[in-house]
Enzyme design. Structure first.
Site, short mmCIF file in Angstrom:
data_model
loop_
_atom_site.label_atom_id
_atom_site.label_comp_id
_atom_site.label_asym_id
_atom_site.label_seq_id
_atom_site.Cartn_x
_atom_site.Cartn_y
_atom_site.Cartn_z
N VAL A 240 3.36 -10.71 2.02
CA VAL A 240 3.13 -12.05 1.47
C VAL A 240 3.31 -11.97 -0.04
O VAL A 240 2.75 -11.08 -0.69
CB VAL A 240 1.72 -12.58 1.83
CG1 VAL A 240 1.49 -13.95 1.23
CG2 VAL A 240 1.56 -12.63 3.35
N HIS B 132 -4.08 -10.56 2.94
CA HIS B 132 -5.08 -10.19 3.95
C HIS B 132 -5.33 -11.36 4.90
O HIS B 132 -5.46 -11.17 6.11
CB HIS B 132 -6.40 -9.81 3.28
CG HIS B 132 -6.35 -8.60 2.41
ND1 HIS B 132 -6.47 -8.66 1.04
CD2 HIS B 132 -6.19 -7.29 2.71
CE1 HIS B 132 -6.41 -7.44 0.54
NE2 HIS B 132 -6.23 -6.60 1.52
N GLN C 197 3.05 -4.87 5.96
CA GLN C 197 4.31 -4.14 5.70
C GLN C 197 4.41 -3.70 4.24
O GLN C 197 5.21 -2.84 3.92
CB GLN C 197 5.49 -5.06 6.09
CG GLN C 197 6.87 -4.58 5.70
CD GLN C 197 7.24 -3.25 6.36
OE1 GLN C 197 6.70 -2.88 7.40
NE2 GLN C 197 8.17 -2.52 5.75
N LYS C 198 3.59 -4.27 3.35
CA LYS C 198 3.69 -3.84 1.94
C LYS C 198 3.45 -2.33 1.84
O LYS C 198 4.12 -1.65 1.08
CB LYS C 198 2.71 -4.58 1.04
CG LYS C 198 2.96 -4.22 -0.43
CD LYS C 198 2.20 -5.09 -1.36
CE LYS C 198 0.76 -4.69 -1.48
NZ LYS C 198 0.59 -3.37 -2.14
N SER D 121 -1.33 -8.12 -3.95
CA SER D 121 -2.04 -6.85 -3.94
C SER D 121 -3.36 -7.03 -4.68
O SER D 121 -3.41 -7.76 -5.69
CB SER D 121 -1.20 -5.78 -4.67
OG SER D 121 -2.01 -4.67 -5.00
N SER D 122 -4.40 -6.37 -4.18
CA SER D 122 -5.68 -6.44 -4.90
C SER D 122 -5.53 -5.86 -6.30
O SER D 122 -6.24 -6.24 -7.23
CB SER D 122 -6.75 -5.65 -4.12
OG SER D 122 -6.83 -6.13 -2.80
N TYR E 41 -11.58 -7.25 -1.57
CA TYR E 41 -10.93 -8.04 -2.61
C TYR E 41 -9.77 -8.82 -1.99
O TYR E 41 -8.62 -8.71 -2.40
CB TYR E 41 -10.48 -7.17 -3.79
CG TYR E 41 -10.50 -7.96 -5.09
CD1 TYR E 41 -11.72 -8.33 -5.66
CD2 TYR E 41 -9.34 -8.38 -5.70
CE1 TYR E 41 -11.77 -9.10 -6.80
CE2 TYR E 41 -9.38 -9.16 -6.84
CZ TYR E 41 -10.61 -9.50 -7.39
OH TYR E 41 -10.65 -10.28 -8.53
#
Ligand code: PAF
Length: 280
Positions: A175, A36, A147-148, A184-185, A31
């Site tokens: 990002v 990514h 890094q998230k 985030s997915s 996703y």
């Protein structure tokens, strides 16, 4: 090119290495979004051949978590990955990854005790086990993580150090959407109203940043201001808001040196995480 079997992936890695080429890996659960894509672009700069793995790893989800609902979109992922510079997608299924039974796991101690490790027991053991397997299957020279997932990044670096994987780990910056929400997915789960409410995570981090920059050194005071902001949002429920040492992840009372301000907050039923590293 898409590879779905371990045998074929390992053979591809061997041929690539024998030709003197380097392999860059971006492990993902699919996703794919711009976050990514940024990891793939970094891998593209660092290696001759870029492999992106897409595998929703069941062992890192708890029994009441969103494994079944986790969004999947292989067609969209192909477009995003190739556009960002990926050469090979590794897309195994559960049987391929874990066989009938898998009796071995990889566990990094201590670093996994707090933060997400506390609220998601077994999560990091699932992550390090599957990442260790991906390292042995794809044989990368370099691997890029975001890094998230700050705790995951440290845990993987530690695993690589402790188990002597000959792989360079790169941690890439978070990002964000233009309004600050970390990509985030899981943002897909948010209703339009929740999407708005979710901005409180980044706002709370910004508040921490400005108060620390203005000289506040008492972690409890910074955390209190953050939790106050989040509690004002009806759909929000705090899992944790913490300030920890950026290397050891140990809780700090007095803010000095490099600290990680990290939070996990449910917006409605969606658990979101975000963080910021501050150097004093
Ligand atoms: O960060 C993720 O998407 C996952 O935890 C990872 C590293 C791909 C392992 O399943």
């Amino acid at each position: 090119m898409i590879i779905t079997t371990i045998k074929e992936m390992q053979a591809f890695a061997d041929v690539t290495r024998a030709a003197g080429k380097t392999i860059g890996l971006v492990p993902t659960m699919g996703y794919l979004h711009d976050g990514h894509a940024s990891l793939i672009k970094i891998a593209r700069q660092q290696a001759d051949v870029v492999v992106t793995s897409i595998y929703v790893n069941p062992t890192q989800f708890g029994p009441n978590e969103d494994f079944a609902a986790y969004p999947r979109d292989l067609e969209g992922d192909k477009k995003t990955a190739y556009a960002a510079g990926c050469d090979v997608l590794f897309v195994p299924d559960d049987r391929e990854m874990y066989g009938k039974t898998c009796l071995t796991t990889v566990q990094v101690k201590k670093l996994t005790d707090g933060l997400c490790g506390k609220s998601r027991p077994g999560h990091f053991e699932g992550v390090t086990t599957v990442v260790g397997k991906l390292f042995n299957i794809i044989k990368p020279h370099v691997a890029v993580f975001g890094q998230k997932d700050a705790q995951q990044a440290l845990v993987i670096k530690r695993m690589v150090q402790d188990l002597n994987f000959d792989i360079r780990i790169i941690i890439a910056p978070i990002v964000r959407e233009p309004d600050g929400l970390a990509m985030s997915s899981r943002n897909k789960y948010l209703s339009p109203a929740e999407r708005q409410d979710a901005l409180v995570l980044y706002r709370a981090l910004q508040k921490a940043q400005s108060s620390i920059r203005n000289g506040e050194t008492d972690a409890a005071i910074v955390i209190q201001a953050m939790t106050g902001m989040i509690a004002a949002i009806e759909s929000a429920r705090i899992d944790y808001v913490q300030i920890v040492d950026a290397e050891t992840l140990e809780t700090v009372n007095r803010i000095q040196g490099s600290v990680l301000v990290a939070l996990a907050v449910f917006i409605g039923r969606t658990r979101l995480i975000d963080n910021i590293i501050l150097n004093n």
